[in-house]
Design an enzyme around this catalytic site. Structure first.
Site, short mmCIF file in Angstrom:
data_model
loop_
_atom_site.label_atom_id
_atom_site.label_comp_id
_atom_site.label_asym_id
_atom_site.label_seq_id
_atom_site.Cartn_x
_atom_site.Cartn_y
_atom_site.Cartn_z
N ARG A 71 0.80 -1.23 0.00
CA ARG A 71 0.00 0.00 0.00
C ARG A 71 0.83 1.28 0.00
O ARG A 71 0.32 2.35 -0.34
CB ARG A 71 -0.99 -0.04 1.16
CG ARG A 71 -2.19 -0.91 0.83
CD ARG A 71 -2.94 -1.35 2.05
NE ARG A 71 -2.27 -2.48 2.68
CZ ARG A 71 -2.58 -2.98 3.85
NH1 ARG A 71 -3.54 -2.46 4.54
NH2 ARG A 71 -1.93 -4.02 4.33
N GLU A 108 3.18 -7.26 12.88
CA GLU A 108 2.19 -7.43 13.94
C GLU A 108 1.62 -8.86 13.89
O GLU A 108 1.21 -9.40 14.89
CB GLU A 108 1.06 -6.40 13.76
CG GLU A 108 0.32 -6.08 15.04
CD GLU A 108 -0.88 -5.16 14.84
OE1 GLU A 108 -1.15 -4.73 13.72
OE2 GLU A 108 -1.55 -4.91 15.85
O1 LIG Z 1 4.57 -1.62 11.51
P1 LIG Z 1 4.42 -3.06 11.11
O2 LIG Z 1 4.09 -3.95 12.27
O3 LIG Z 1 5.59 -3.53 10.33
O4 LIG Z 1 3.12 -3.17 10.18
C1 LIG Z 1 2.83 -2.31 9.12
C2 LIG Z 1 2.78 -3.02 7.81
O5 LIG Z 1 1.78 -4.03 7.80
C3 LIG Z 1 0.93 -3.87 6.66
O6 LIG Z 1 1.42 -4.50 5.53
P2 LIG Z 1 1.45 -6.07 5.34
O7 LIG Z 1 2.78 -6.58 5.77
O8 LIG Z 1 0.25 -6.66 5.94
O9 LIG Z 1 1.50 -6.23 3.77
P3 LIG Z 1 0.60 -5.78 2.55
O10 LIG Z 1 0.80 -4.29 2.41
O11 LIG Z 1 1.20 -6.55 1.44
O12 LIG Z 1 -0.82 -6.14 2.86
C4 LIG Z 1 0.97 -2.38 6.43
O13 LIG Z 1 0.59 -2.04 5.11
C5 LIG Z 1 2.40 -2.03 6.73
O14 LIG Z 1 3.24 -2.21 5.59
N1 LIG Z 2 -3.91 -3.29 12.46
C1 LIG Z 2 -3.46 -3.20 11.21
N2 LIG Z 2 -4.26 -2.73 10.24
C2 LIG Z 2 -3.79 -2.65 8.97
N3 LIG Z 2 -2.56 -3.01 8.61
C3 LIG Z 2 -1.74 -3.47 9.56
N4 LIG Z 2 -0.46 -3.86 9.53
C4 LIG Z 2 -0.10 -4.24 10.75
N5 LIG Z 2 -1.10 -4.07 11.61
C5 LIG Z 2 -2.14 -3.59 10.89
#
Ligand SMILES: O=P(O)(O)OC[C@H]1O[C@H](OP(=O)(O)OP(=O)(O)O)[C@H](O)[C@@H]1O
Ligand SMILES: Nc1ncnc2[nH]cnc12
Length: 185
Positions: A71, A108
């Site tokens: 994203r 997370e």
């Molecule tokens: O601060 P953090 O604990 O590292 O979490 C944040 C990350 O988690 C989510 O992405 P995700 O890894 O779910 O991947 P995606 O964007 O491919 O859905 C979000 O878009 C961030 O990139």
């Molecule tokens: N709570 C949350 N919502 C959306 N993206 C995430 N990436 C990690 N934690 C998240």
């Protein structure tokens, strides 16, 4: 950081439209979905202007903007096109061709590996790294390491949404800016 009245209205509109999905992708995670907000074209336009105004004002001299898979890419290209600077992706493992730098990181809800193309940043180049959300900070910490491995200088980490109670910013050794904060998740 204070916003002018128009940007404040844009911020409040975006905040009011963020989707919330309890127990996704795992029990106990309250998933904040920025794509829900972007179903509304007015929110797309408002977010675009809000983010561009902020980056142009606060980081006028950067050489490139780095977006995190997936994203973060929504914002990195917009900024790069507007400021006529480079747009560099950091991607989940196995997606980028050529020589890459790699860092494993915790999320997370799991672990993963991030990669950047080794020659995508020239030594000494100044960048900001942008993503949709800051939770534990694992993703941005790994991204900061990757850019430093390439010889780049990370001026700041910028996110649209921040889950404050997790305090992910304690893991980040560069200035962090978030547009919207959630205190209690
Ligand atoms: O601060 P953090 O604990 O590292 O979490 C944040 C990350 O988690 C989510 O992405 P995700 O890894 O779910 O991947 P995606 O964007 O491919 O859905 C979000 O878009 C961030 O990139
Ligand atoms: N709570 C949350 N919502 C959306 N993206 C995430 N990436 C990690 N934690 C998240």
């Amino acid at each position: 950081m204070s916003f002018d009245q128009i940007d404040l209205e844009r911020l409040n509109l975006l905040k009011s439209k963020i989707g919330e999905y309890p127990d996704f992708p795992k029990k106990g995670i309250n998933f904040k979905d920025i794509f829900t907000a972007f179903r509304d074209g007015k929110v797309c336009a408002a977010t675009k202007n809000l983010v561009l105004n902020y980056v142009k004002k606060n980081h006028p001299n950067i050489d490139a903007v780095v977006g995190l898979d997936a994203r973060g890419f929504l914002f990195s290209f917009l900024i790069a096109a507007e400021m006529e600077i480079g747009c560099v992706p950091i991607r989940k493992k196995g997606k980028l061709p050529g020589k890459t730098e790699k860092v494993e990181y915790n999320l997370e809800y799991g672990t993963d590996i991030f990669e950047v193309q080794s020659d995508s940043i020239k030594p000494g180049q100044k960048v900001v790294i942008i993503d949709d959300l800051l939770a534990t900070g694992g993703s941005l910490k790994a991204a900061n390491e990757l850019i430093k491995k390439c010889g780049g200088i990370v001026e700041a980490n910028i996110v649209i949404l921040e889950l404050r109670s997790i305090n992910g910013r304690k893991n980040l050794d560069v200035p962090v800016f978030s547009f919207i904060q959630y205190a209690d998740e």
